[in-house]
Motif scaffolding. Structure first.
Motif, mmCIF file in Angstrom:
data_model
loop_
_atom_site.group_PDB
_atom_site.id
_atom_site.type_symbol
_atom_site.label_atom_id
_atom_site.label_comp_id
_atom_site.label_asym_id
_atom_site.label_seq_id
_atom_site.Cartn_x
_atom_site.Cartn_y
_atom_site.Cartn_z
ATOM 1 N N LEU A 1 55.569 38.454 38.635
ATOM 2 C CA LEU A 1 55.771 38.885 40.219
ATOM 3 C C LEU A 1 54.529 40.495 40.543
ATOM 4 O O LEU A 1 53.638 39.955 41.056
ATOM 5 C CB LEU A 1 56.662 39.302 40.355
ATOM 6 N N SER A 2 54.415 41.088 38.956
ATOM 7 C CA SER A 2 53.478 42.321 38.841
ATOM 8 C C SER A 2 51.808 41.607 39.583
ATOM 9 O O SER A 2 51.574 42.267 40.106
ATOM 10 C CB SER A 2 53.695 42.579 38.299
ATOM 11 N N PHE A 3 51.529 41.074 38.743
ATOM 12 C CA PHE A 3 49.946 40.400 38.967
ATOM 13 C C PHE A 3 49.813 39.789 40.450
ATOM 14 O O PHE A 3 48.512 40.024 41.151
ATOM 15 C CB PHE A 3 49.496 39.703 37.262
ATOM 16 N N PHE A 4 50.582 39.491 40.906
ATOM 17 C CA PHE A 4 50.387 38.368 41.943
ATOM 18 C C PHE A 4 50.107 39.194 43.298
ATOM 19 O O PHE A 4 49.681 39.523 43.977
ATOM 20 C CB PHE A 4 51.242 37.287 41.784
ATOM 21 N N GLY B 1 37.102 43.043 32.413
ATOM 22 C CA GLY B 1 35.427 43.489 33.296
ATOM 23 C C GLY B 1 34.723 42.757 33.232
ATOM 24 O O GLY B 1 34.244 42.664 34.775
ATOM 25 N N LEU B 2 34.938 41.183 33.272
ATOM 26 C CA LEU B 2 33.907 40.058 33.889
ATOM 27 C C LEU B 2 34.159 40.036 35.088
ATOM 28 O O LEU B 2 33.759 40.094 36.201
ATOM 29 C CB LEU B 2 33.471 39.323 32.621
ATOM 30 N N LEU B 3 35.376 39.298 35.032
ATOM 31 C CA LEU B 3 36.041 39.005 36.226
ATOM 32 C C LEU B 3 36.561 39.953 37.411
ATOM 33 O O LEU B 3 35.422 39.718 38.088
ATOM 34 C CB LEU B 3 37.400 38.490 36.311
ATOM 35 N N LEU C 1 40.741 39.431 41.341
ATOM 36 C CA LEU C 1 39.844 37.728 40.916
ATOM 37 C C LEU C 1 41.199 38.459 39.208
ATOM 38 O O LEU C 1 41.931 37.779 38.608
ATOM 39 C CB LEU C 1 39.024 37.991 40.743
ATOM 40 N N PRO C 2 41.085 39.304 38.521
ATOM 41 C CA PRO C 2 41.578 39.602 37.110
ATOM 42 C C PRO C 2 43.380 39.318 37.312
ATOM 43 O O PRO C 2 43.903 38.840 36.011
ATOM 44 C CB PRO C 2 41.267 41.068 36.260
ATOM 45 N N PHE C 3 43.461 39.498 38.064
ATOM 46 C CA PHE C 3 45.157 40.095 38.444
ATOM 47 C C PHE C 3 45.824 38.000 38.764
ATOM 48 O O PHE C 3 46.559 38.108 38.657
ATOM 49 C CB PHE C 3 45.524 40.818 39.467
ATOM 50 N N VAL C 4 44.934 37.674 39.613
ATOM 51 C CA VAL C 4 45.157 36.483 40.005
ATOM 52 C C VAL C 4 45.495 35.612 38.955
ATOM 53 O O VAL C 4 45.981 35.017 38.414
ATOM 54 C CB VAL C 4 44.163 35.374 40.989
ATOM 55 N N VAL C 5 44.526 35.423 37.991
ATOM 56 C CA VAL C 5 44.598 34.763 36.623
ATOM 57 C C VAL C 5 45.539 35.091 35.083
ATOM 58 O O VAL C 5 46.019 34.842 35.107
ATOM 59 C CB VAL C 5 42.562 35.397 35.370
ATOM 60 N N ALA C 6 45.704 36.585 34.951
ATOM 61 C CA ALA C 6 46.707 37.718 34.801
ATOM 62 C C ALA C 6 48.209 36.878 35.119
ATOM 63 O O ALA C 6 49.034 36.164 34.110
ATOM 64 C CB ALA C 6 46.590 39.089 34.697
ATOM 65 N N LEU D 1 52.956 32.645 34.232
ATOM 66 C CA LEU D 1 53.336 31.663 33.941
ATOM 67 C C LEU D 1 53.199 30.599 33.089
ATOM 68 O O LEU D 1 54.223 29.704 32.670
ATOM 69 C CB LEU D 1 52.809 30.777 35.964
ATOM 70 N N VAL D 2 52.028 30.103 32.344
ATOM 71 C CA VAL D 2 52.243 29.597 31.638
ATOM 72 C C VAL D 2 53.173 29.644 30.707
ATOM 73 O O VAL D 2 53.713 29.441 29.630
ATOM 74 C CB VAL D 2 50.373 29.415 30.973
#
Length: 402
Positions: A80-83, A147-149, A156-161, A166-167
């Motif tokens: 929830l926090s990341f998205f 850092g790269l994302l 973008l890092p928040f979407v990946v996180a 969820l995984v």
């Protein structure tokens, strides 16, 4: 141990992804370096405040209902926090979502209780070190990738996180076994689950009271460091997400080497109380070095030299864990997490707060290192208490299992 190691690893990668970019997101809603530091102060402090209140409650709930369901709640809070952070368009949204996720997230304390459930007392320092190695691997992969994302798109890092969280939720639901048997569970009690009561009980654990001061001061220094690192290196060296990501990669790498490989050898040579003392000496010198480093490459050298500093957490966790029985591991680790969360509230107030006072100084002014100089002082005071603890706990022959 493999199950909880994988869970913590995924968890720490997802958290590590956002470390180089969260201060940048907060700063996008400010116009000056001082405002930037203040915005991040609010965001980081919100999470720590909510976590301070929530951690002992979740830890006590894990003593009654088991570790697995509480971990699943934590993964939901992280996702929830990341998205929501990725979609935030105002500072108040960031603060609100960090409050919610902080209240729902007690993964570190519950993971420590999980390890205590499945480990004999004489092996806990080693196992906590293995768990620390999972944290370190997460900090190798997470911040560098973040850092790269972040260099591509700051959100973008928040979407990946969030996707990784969820995984982990799916992994926890379908794969992770429960560690706490029914006969070792303990009824939930609201009076003992509030943070003030839990801290009071922690302070009165037999033979551990002085060590609580060490935990608190060390945690405060650590959270001042965490909340100030990216801002400090940005102000002093002009680093961006990529450079900060690599610096945190270095921290994770050294942490893995120490806790995954060197810690068993350290425990064969030193008792846990003595190892805590050595760690505090090392950390005090490291904070001084970071505060006064005139060149960016020196930050990496100091990270590599602070070998003993990365062993403190496992040694302290084993001492505290061994002071309580199996029915109270969740509540005790929740109390430790609550103490850490209290420091997580104070750290972002103090670290970025100090930086707001010195942010406009020239890059070569030593006063820019004020947060790290304070950290060195805190570690020095903690060292005095650790020496007192060592004197009251004479060194015994190191157990072969360690």
């Amino acid at each position: 141990m493999g199950f909880i190691f994988a869970t913590v690893l995924i968890d720490m990668i997802s958290i590590g992804l956002i470390i180089p970019v969260l201060p940048v997101i907060a700063g996008s809603f400010s116009s000056t370096q001082a405002d930037h530091a203040m915005a991040y102060l609010l965001v980081a402090g919100a999470f720590g405040l909510a976590n301070f209140v929530g951690s002992p409650v979740l830890g006590a709930l894990s003593d009654q209902y088991g570790r697995r369901p509480v971990l699943l709640i934590g993964f939901c809070g992280l996702a929830l926090s990341f998205f929501v952070t990725a979609a935030a368009t105002a500072l108040w949204v960031l603060v609100a979502v960090r409050l919610v996720s902080g209240a729902m997230q007690a993964n570190i304390s519950v993971a420590n209780a999980y390890v205590a459930d499945i480990t004999a007392p004489q092996d806990r320092a080693k196992r906590f070190g293995q768990l620390g190695a999972a944290f370190g691997v997460g900090f190798i992969l997470g911040p560098a990738t973040g850092g790269l994302l972040g260099a591509i798109d700051i959100r973008l890092p928040f979407v990946v996180a969030g996707s990784l969280a969820l995984v982990n939720l799916a992994y926890g639901y379908f794969v992770l076994p429960e560690s706490l048997p029914l006969d070792k569970r303990r009824a939930f009690d609201w009076r003992s689950a509030n943070p003030i009561s839990s801290l009071n009980k922690l302070a009165h654990l037999k033979g551990v009271g002085v060590l609580v001061v060490v935990i608190g001061l060390s945690a405060l220094a650590q959270f001042i460091l965490h909340s100030s690192w990216v801002l400090f290196t940005t102000f002093k060296f002009g680093w961006g997400p990529k450079e900060n990501g690599w610096s945190l990669f270095a921290v994770g790498l050294v942490s893995v080497v120490v806790q995954g490989f060197l810690l068993p050898k350290m425990l064969q040579r030193f008792s846990s109380p003595r190892l805590v003392v050595l760690a505090l000496v090392s950390s005090t010198l490291a904070y001084l070095g970071w505060a006064l480093a005139p060149q960016p490459w020196m930050m990496f050298v100091i990270i590599g030299m602070n070998i003993f500093g990365y062993a403190a957490s496992a040694a302290i966790q084993s001492i505290v864990s061994n002071s309580v029985d199996a029915t109270r591991q969740g509540a005790t680790m929740g109390a430790v997490a609550s103490l850490n969360s209290l420091m997580a509230v104070l750290g972002p107030l103090i670290g970025p707060g100090l930086l707001t006072l010195v942010a406009e100084l020239p890059r070569d002014d030593w006063r820019l290192g004020a947060p790290f100089l304070l950290c060195a002082g805190l570690q020095a005071v903690a060292l005095v208490f650790a020496l007192r603890f060592q004197r009251t706990h004479p060194v015994q022959p190191v157990n072969a299992h360690a």
